[in-house]
Motif scaffolding. Sequence first.
Motif: not given
Lengths: 308, 312
Positions: A30-53
């Motif tokens: 759970x701990x490492x999964x959470x940390x990995x998830x944080x990394x994935x999400x913080x990189x994916x969110x800007x890409x999502x912003x570009x794709x969404x707008x």
Amino acid sequence: MMAPKQRTAILAGLAVIGTIALLAWKPTVVIYGLQAAGLYASIAIPMGLILGIVHIVNLAHGEIMMVASYATYFACKALGMDPLLAIIPAALVMAVFGWVLFQLTIKRALKAPELNQLILTFGIAIALSQSINLIFTSQTYKLQLDYVSSSIDIGDLSFGTWSFVFVAVAILFAYGLKYFLTKTTTGKAALAVGQNPRGAAIVGIDVNRMDALVFGLAIAMVGGMGALFLTKSAIFPSVGGPFTMKSFCLIAMAGVGNIPGILGASLLLGISENILRAFRDTRAWADIVFFVLIIVVIMSRSLKGRKS
Amino acid sequence: MNRNLSRIIALSAGAIAIALPLFAGDYPLQVARNVMMYMALAITWDMLLRSGQISFGIAGLFGLGAYAGILGMIRGGMPAWLSIPFAAFVAGFAAFLIGFMILRLRAMYFSIVTLALGEIFRIIIHNLHDFTGGPEGIVIQQGVIFGGSSSKLYWLTLGGLAVAIAASYWFEHSKIHFALTAIRNNETSAKSSGIDIFKWLLVAFVVTSAIQGLLGGIFVQSYGFATPETVFSADFTLLPLAMALLGGVYSTVGPIFGAILLGLVAEWLKLKIPYGHLVVYGIIIILVILFMPNGLLGRIRQTTGKRAGRTA
């Protein structure tokens, strides 16, 4: 389309139940999964912003982060600076880079068929990673930082704490953007462009300027992430590539335009990968989770699309 | 261009290609083999593109074919010559099964899924140590085709290229051409004219994948070994794509033209710049998409006043 919120709620609910069960069974997953998830999400969110707008699948996303990491590395080496101090400068420099990239290339392809856009950003990705390869060869670079190896012991459990910073950044990105897009005038205008570029143009929004602005903002975010990424990871020319694919997968899972949903999707990916990593026999298969997940998600979406 | 003239050019080019080993040394033959391999992949990529579907999975199917060939030989005890059609069969059959799933997808979703499938093949082969040799790869100990003679290997690769060109020609001059073009231009109108979209996409996908597998089979025979990193290399997706785009898509001549140009440039750059010579490919892709979406061939057609193909 079915309401993406509903799906996110289901996903989040499942994730919570699974997390509690896992926490009791294998807490490090759970701990490492959470940390990995944080990394994935913080990189994916800007890409999502570009794709969404801007409505562009930016296949050069991870490569842009990689370029930011390289720039930060050499700036830090030259000035003896800590990469954490370089986050804001990196973001500013990358904002300019993103704006120029938009004006020179992306803007010209906005009206072109989707395939052209896809190939264009693919070409940008190759050009970036190969330029770095050309200049710095495929050698890896790594900064030695003391605070990165900080850890906590609870009972017999010991784990690194530094990577939780990515979780914080992911949450900051998701809710910061939500605030920006719904509460500020510029953000509302950007959201309008994302929902209906034509309508936005009719009510007097400069669509082109908005697109450039959002693209620049997203690249700035990923640029700052590039600096932060450097604290944790060694860098080499192809370090960014996998993040492009992962980000796209997470956005597809959350649904285009649903930025907080990316958090839930990242959690699912991060934890499933770490479940496989937890066992010696299955460790090598952890990389496949993501590719299977992307296919399952896209297939189930296409089935759902056909039914409705 | 005059029909007879182009026929004469094609025939003489073919004759030169066949006769090349008689007067060229080992290095030019090696370069020619690489160029032909990429050329054939570029043609197959373009064949599927004619239906509007853009595949990023060339390396995946190429690598699958390569491993099917080498494993068929080493684990299955096949003779070398049989392993090549076997590679084509495995890749084609895999495409047939996968096609049922993914050919309903369109645009970026199709592209991303083909890329993901290629990665899945790679990881599976990478992880099945005992069967496939894992990350270190697998080597043909004995029985390499033609005993490794470079001119015979050249002809073998040329044969693979000929298959790709013949299939592409068949696609261009049969009713498949009309079906695929109609699907690309407008699926709704294609459907209403009675075209079975799924069937034709499946035909195109299976045929192109089988040829990609075939080329993979030829590739391992020519080099005598396979590792996940070499046969699933992103180059096998990237280079053909750039070649077809540069030459001009939706034709057989375009990819051939682009492959000769880029292939020779790449071989030259590889000698000059060991790291990062692929940057040229990235820049070419960007420039072509921005400034000549019809490729060089489209440009030439435009300037000579002929009707150019629809923008990619």
